[in-house]
Design an enzyme around this catalytic site. Structure first.
Site, PDB file in Angstrom:
ATOM      1  N   THR A  73       0.891  -1.209   0.025  1.00  0.00           N
ATOM      2  CA  THR A  73       0.106  -0.027  -0.043  1.00  0.00           C
ATOM      3  C   THR A  73       0.830   1.218  -0.017  1.00  0.00           C
ATOM      4  O   THR A  73       0.560   2.055  -0.716  1.00  0.00           O
ATOM      5  CB  THR A  73      -0.828   0.065   1.390  1.00  0.00           C
ATOM      6  OG1 THR A  73      -1.652  -1.193   1.191  1.00  0.00           O
ATOM      7  CG2 THR A  73      -1.759   1.108   1.337  1.00  0.00           C
ATOM      8  N   LYS A 101       7.970  13.168  21.558  1.00  0.00           N
ATOM      9  CA  LYS A 101       7.977  14.493  22.380  1.00  0.00           C
ATOM     10  C   LYS A 101       6.671  14.762  23.184  1.00  0.00           C
ATOM     11  O   LYS A 101       6.604  15.808  24.010  1.00  0.00           O
ATOM     12  CB  LYS A 101       8.411  15.734  21.857  1.00  0.00           C
ATOM     13  CG  LYS A 101       9.881  15.532  21.275  1.00  0.00           C
ATOM     14  CD  LYS A 101      10.379  16.943  20.722  1.00  0.00           C
ATOM     15  CE  LYS A 101      11.297  16.859  19.679  1.00  0.00           C
ATOM     16  NZ  LYS A 101      11.564  18.173  19.132  1.00  0.00           N
ATOM     17  N   ARG A 122      -2.042   5.800   7.031  1.00  0.00           N
ATOM     18  CA  ARG A 122      -2.352   4.355   7.604  1.00  0.00           C
ATOM     19  C   ARG A 122      -2.091   4.199   9.150  1.00  0.00           C
ATOM     20  O   ARG A 122      -0.946   4.676   9.647  1.00  0.00           O
ATOM     21  CB  ARG A 122      -1.662   3.166   6.957  1.00  0.00           C
ATOM     22  CG  ARG A 122      -1.582   2.034   7.682  1.00  0.00           C
ATOM     23  CD  ARG A 122      -0.891   0.706   6.997  1.00  0.00           C
ATOM     24  NE  ARG A 122      -1.937   0.131   5.724  1.00  0.00           N
ATOM     25  CZ  ARG A 122      -1.549  -0.921   5.250  1.00  0.00           C
ATOM     26  NH1 ARG A 122      -0.925  -1.702   5.743  1.00  0.00           N
ATOM     27  NH2 ARG A 122      -2.477  -1.127   4.219  1.00  0.00           N
TER      28      ARG A 122
HETATM   29  C1  NCD Z   1      -3.954  -5.828   4.062  1.00  0.00           C
HETATM   30  C2  NCD Z   1      -4.206  -5.008   5.074  1.00  0.00           C
HETATM   31  O1  NCD Z   1      -3.284  -4.084   5.390  1.00  0.00           O
HETATM   32  O2  NCD Z   1      -5.274  -4.572   5.497  1.00  0.00           O
HETATM   33  N1  NCD Z   1      -2.822  -5.421   2.987  1.00  0.00           N
HETATM   34  C3  NCD Z   1      -2.859  -4.720   2.282  1.00  0.00           C
HETATM   35  O3  NCD Z   1      -2.987  -3.339   2.358  1.00  0.00           O
HETATM   36  N2  NCD Z   1      -2.659  -4.850   1.072  1.00  0.00           N
HETATM   37  C4  NCD Z   1      -4.193  -7.040   4.129  1.00  0.00           C
HETATM   38  C5  NCD Z   1      -3.430  -7.634   5.614  1.00  0.00           C
HETATM   39  O4  NCD Z   1      -2.527  -7.109   5.954  1.00  0.00           O
HETATM   40  O5  NCD Z   1      -3.497  -8.806   5.670  1.00  0.00           O
END
Ligand code: NCD
Length: 341
Positions: A73, A101, A122
């Site tokens: 990703t 910090k 993320r």
């Molecule tokens: C997935 C996730 O991060 O949810 N991976 C990804 O982004 N391709 C699936 C996983 O980690 O199992």
């Protein structure tokens, strides 16, 4: 493939400002994104095409804020930025940022927003992207947020690339409508399963089969959503029967990083929910096998050689789908002339 201002009107498809959850997308958006992605990837065939794409957003900057592990990703978003000429910066470890910090995550993200036009994030925290988007919307410098995975909750861009892959795979057999899609593995904590299910409700006649050990069955809120939308679905621990009735089999990994007690997932017997070369004979002749990756033992490497295995293609599709999505967010999708639109 050049700019065509006569094709700038894209019907009634609104450009999203943020990408936060799968349910924000409807069928016209999904059809448009698939067509846009198909068109954009053709630019890859020539140097002139690639240079054109790079010129589209060379005045923009993006921040990739990834505080949960990621390979594809992260790389596919970073590559999408590079394809479009966007300069990208990254934080992959909050422990070496000012959060260490004692800075709040809100203040950190607000700081990033001062420097960039797009934040792709993320995080292990469900709902964090929505919270940050609300916060930035209330400032005088709102920037777009893309949710690249938020805890066990949502992974909307994975679901978009999954739709693109399904769409392409079924192009000669009437599209996604009316197909049976089976999802296998950790359906309780797998955010890809949740987001993809949400997008699939846009396709009339779709049937969903969820196959897992009972410990990893889908959550009640997902079930409620399917019932509300009158989607035909079934839950089963009969893996062979499930894969044999499906047009697409979507395998997933056990999400043991969310175990409340370390190692708890190991106590669950998942051995029945694995695809080996032996299982290929049970599949329909035109069935496809997908996986958001990374995989562990749920798909044996020998399956990779079968034409039904689409997970490597799915990864590459991710880069192009994300490229297309970013052109929409940053308002240059109308610089891609579409065939028959
Ligand atoms: C997935 C996730 O991060 O949810 N991976 C990804 O982004 N391709 C699936 C996983 O980690 O199992």
């Amino acid at each position: 493939m050049s700019t065509s201002d006569s094709k700038l009107m894209r019907g009634d498809i609104p450009r999203p400002f943020h990408v936060l959850k799968a349910r924000q997308f409807d069928r016209p958006f999904l059809d448009y994104l698939c067509l846009l992605t198909d068109t954009i990837r053709k630019f890859d065939k020539t140097t002139a095409g690639l240079k054109y794409l790079q010129s589209l957003l060379s005045h923009k900057r993006a921040m990739l804020y990834f505080t949960q592990p990621s390979t594809r990703t992260f790389l596919s978003f970073q590559s999408a930025c590079h394809i479009l000429g966007i300069k990208s910066s990254e934080i992959r470890d909050a422990s070496i940022s000012s959060e260490r910090k004692g800075e709040s995550i809100e203040d950190s993200l607000r700081t990033f927003s001062s420097y960039v036009d797009l934040i792709i994030m993320r995080s292990p925290v469900a709902g964090l992207c929505d919270h940050i988007a609300d916060l930035l919307d209330a400032t005088d410098r709102p920037v777009s947020i893309i949710n690249a995975g938020s805890g066990p909750d949502e992974h909307p861009t994975q679901a978009l690339l999954d739709i693109y892959t399904l769409n392409r795979s079924f192009i000669k057999s009437g599209g996604i409508e009316g197909k049976t899609i089976c999802m296998v593995g950790d359906l309780k904590r797998g955010r890809t399963v949740r987001s993809l299910s949400q997008l699939l409700i846009n396709y009339p006649g779709i049937k969903l089969i969820y196959s897992s050990p009972k410990e990893f069955n889908i959550e009640a809120d997902l079930k409620k959503m399917l019932i509300e939308h009158k989607i035909s679905f079934e839950e089963t621990d009969d893996f062979i029967d499930a894969i044999g009735s499906s047009d697409a089999v979507y395998m997933t990994r056990i999400q043991d990083e969310y175990d409340s007690v370390a190692g708890a997932s190991k106590a669950v017997d998942t051995s029945k929910f694995r695809m080996s070369g032996q299982h290929l004979k049970y599949l329909k002749p035109n069935a496809i096998i997908m996986h958001p990756m990374p995989r562990r033992e749920e798909i044996a490497p020998e399956v990779d050689h079968d034409p039904k295995a689409k997970y490597w293609r799915q990864e590459r599709n991710g880069m192009w789908t994300r490229t297309a999505l970013i052109t929409m967010l940053l308002g240059v999708d109308n610089h891609i002339a579409l065939p028959d639109f």
